[in-house]
Design a protein around this motif. Structure first.
Motif, mmCIF file in Angstrom:
data_model
loop_
_atom_site.group_PDB
_atom_site.id
_atom_site.type_symbol
_atom_site.label_atom_id
_atom_site.label_comp_id
_atom_site.label_asym_id
_atom_site.label_seq_id
_atom_site.Cartn_x
_atom_site.Cartn_y
_atom_site.Cartn_z
ATOM 1 N N ARG A 70 87.286 12.108 -45.890
ATOM 2 C CA ARG A 70 86.574 12.357 -47.150
ATOM 3 C C ARG A 70 85.262 13.080 -46.811
ATOM 4 N N GLY A 71 84.835 13.958 -47.706
ATOM 5 C CA GLY A 71 83.631 14.741 -47.461
ATOM 6 C C GLY A 71 82.353 13.988 -47.806
ATOM 7 N N TYR A 72 81.355 14.088 -46.945
ATOM 8 C CA TYR A 72 80.011 13.531 -47.230
ATOM 9 C C TYR A 72 78.952 14.497 -46.698
ATOM 10 N N LEU A 86 74.056 9.416 -44.311
ATOM 11 C CA LEU A 86 74.967 9.770 -45.404
ATOM 12 C C LEU A 86 74.632 8.872 -46.584
ATOM 13 N N GLU A 87 74.716 9.425 -47.789
ATOM 14 C CA GLU A 87 74.468 8.634 -49.002
ATOM 15 C C GLU A 87 75.778 8.510 -49.767
ATOM 16 N N PHE A 88 76.187 7.257 -49.995
ATOM 17 C CA PHE A 88 77.496 6.985 -50.604
ATOM 18 C C PHE A 88 77.357 6.482 -52.033
ATOM 19 N N LEU A 90 78.993 4.238 -54.433
ATOM 20 C CA LEU A 90 79.984 3.146 -54.331
ATOM 21 C C LEU A 90 80.682 3.034 -55.682
ATOM 22 N N HIS A 91 81.674 3.868 -55.889
ATOM 23 C CA HIS A 91 82.329 3.917 -57.205
ATOM 24 C C HIS A 91 83.219 2.694 -57.421
ATOM 25 N N ASP A 92 83.457 2.363 -58.705
ATOM 26 C CA ASP A 92 84.205 1.146 -59.040
ATOM 27 C C ASP A 92 85.674 1.222 -58.636
ATOM 28 N N PRO A 96 89.304 4.556 -50.012
ATOM 29 C CA PRO A 96 89.018 4.162 -48.626
ATOM 30 C C PRO A 96 87.583 4.453 -48.172
ATOM 31 N N ALA A 97 86.997 5.578 -48.604
ATOM 32 C CA ALA A 97 85.637 5.888 -48.130
ATOM 33 C C ALA A 97 84.609 4.997 -48.835
ATOM 34 N N GLY A 98 84.753 4.868 -50.152
ATOM 35 C CA GLY A 98 83.836 3.990 -50.892
ATOM 36 C C GLY A 98 83.950 2.558 -50.371
ATOM 37 N N ASP A 99 85.184 2.115 -50.129
ATOM 38 C CA ASP A 99 85.404 0.742 -49.637
ATOM 39 C C ASP A 99 84.807 0.578 -48.238
ATOM 40 N N TRP A 239 85.490 15.746 -56.023
ATOM 41 C CA TRP A 239 86.487 14.691 -56.218
ATOM 42 C C TRP A 239 87.162 14.918 -57.560
ATOM 43 N N ILE A 240 88.319 14.219 -57.734
ATOM 44 C CA ILE A 240 89.097 14.417 -58.956
ATOM 45 C C ILE A 240 89.354 13.063 -59.598
ATOM 46 N N GLU A 241 88.943 12.933 -60.833
ATOM 47 C CA GLU A 241 89.149 11.691 -61.595
ATOM 48 C C GLU A 241 90.617 11.279 -61.539
ATOM 49 N N GLY A 242 90.882 10.034 -61.116
ATOM 50 C CA GLY A 242 92.250 9.506 -61.128
ATOM 51 C C GLY A 242 93.121 9.970 -59.980
ATOM 52 N N ARG A 243 92.607 10.772 -59.089
ATOM 53 C CA ARG A 243 93.407 11.299 -57.977
ATOM 54 C C ARG A 243 93.053 10.587 -56.677
#
Ligand code: FAD
Length: 246
Positions: A70-72, A86-88, A90-92, A96-99, A239-243
């Motif tokens: 994943r890109g950061y 890196l600044e993440f 943390l989406h709901d 794998p990257a957010g987790d 990023w793509i919503e739902g993908r």
């Protein structure tokens, strides 16, 4: 499932580098800054606005031992200390990257790969329009940190969190920042504000990144409202919503 992405990148000669989590700061409950120690890698880095890396994170949903990239965006590269940040977001939604970032602990190690893509501001630019969602904030800050004082930045970010104004922002006299609350469709509220707040001007350049539909709408503003042509604007889907990518 085979890690075909790693195979392709390896075939292209893209090396992976092991980096170590040195410090973790929660700027807000949903935006985490992680300092990585990489004393051998950092001196080799060619850092420019929007420079980013591929982070390889475990993705057990794709198979045991599978890692996904994943890109950061590089933040605060410190050659003396041998560190970068890196600044993440943390989406709901599980990813794998957010987790990985949510569960990260000091001492954790992870692999990163560098990307060759480079962008620079056209000579003589006087106004830089920067737009996106919060995933683009590190890149937007990297643009502003690199700007000559003769270039004014006009920033437009769409986000619905109450505490979005607590996020790191590189501020300078003369720049403008617009934090816009979203409507039902991504980018609709943002582009409405952009159409009101920015006018076409000489020697203008525009850049955008974030969710695909938001970027698509912003690109429409660049072309239809600002009248920018190829070479005067650049946008990238982050990023793509739902993908769920591989
Ligand atoms: C060049 C580049 C630079 C980037 N820089 C940064 C950066 O500095 N900081 C940063 O936080 N992100 C950045 N991103 C975006 C980040 O790579 C994506 O958000 C990525 O999809 C997160 O991976 P994931 O494994 O957490 O979720 P994924 O597995 O990719 O997606 C899982 C689910 O979560 C959703 N999702 C993914 N990201 C978000 C989000 N941000 N908000 C809400 N839902 C989401 C997806 O639509 C999907 O439904 C960058 C992307 C690129 C291409």
């Amino acid at each position: 499932m085979a890690n075909w992405q790693r195979g392709v990148l390896r075939a292209m000669g893209v090396a992976n580098h092991l980096v170590e989590v040195q410090e973790i700061t929660d700027v807000t409950p949903w935006y985490r800054r992680i300092v990585f120690s990489a004393p051998e890698l950092v001196p080799e880095l060619d850092i420019f606005p929007t420079a980013w890396l591929r982070l390889w994170v475990p993705n057990p949903d794709r198979g045991q031992h599978h890692v996904s990239q994943r890109g950061y965006t590089f933040v605060d590269v410190n050659v003396e200390a041998g560190t970068f940040v890196l600044e993440f977001v943390l989406h709901d939604t599980k990813g794998p990257a957010g987790d990985w970032a949510r569960d990260a602990a000091v001492g954790d190690r992870v692999e990163v790969a560098l990307t060759p893509s480079k962008i620079s501001l056209p000579e003589g630019t006087r106004e830089l329009v920067l737009a996106g969602d919060v995933t683009a904030l590190p890149a937007i800050n990297s643009w502003i940190a690199d700007l000559d004082e003769s270039v004014q930045a006009r920033v437009f970010i769409e986000d619905g969190h109450d505490d979005v104004d607590a996020l790191p922002a590189v501020t300078r006299t003369g720049d403008t920042w617009n934090l816009v609350s979203p409507e039902l469709q991504r980018g609709t509220a943002l582009t409405e504000v952009m159409r009101t707040e920015v006018e076409p001007s000489a020697r203008q350049f525009a850049w955008a990144a974030g969710e695909r539909m938001l970027v698509k709408r912003v690109r429409g503003v660049f072309k239809d409202h600002l009248g920018l042509v190829r070479g005067q604007h650049f946008s990238q889907t982050y990023w793509i919503e739902g993908r769920n990518p591989a």
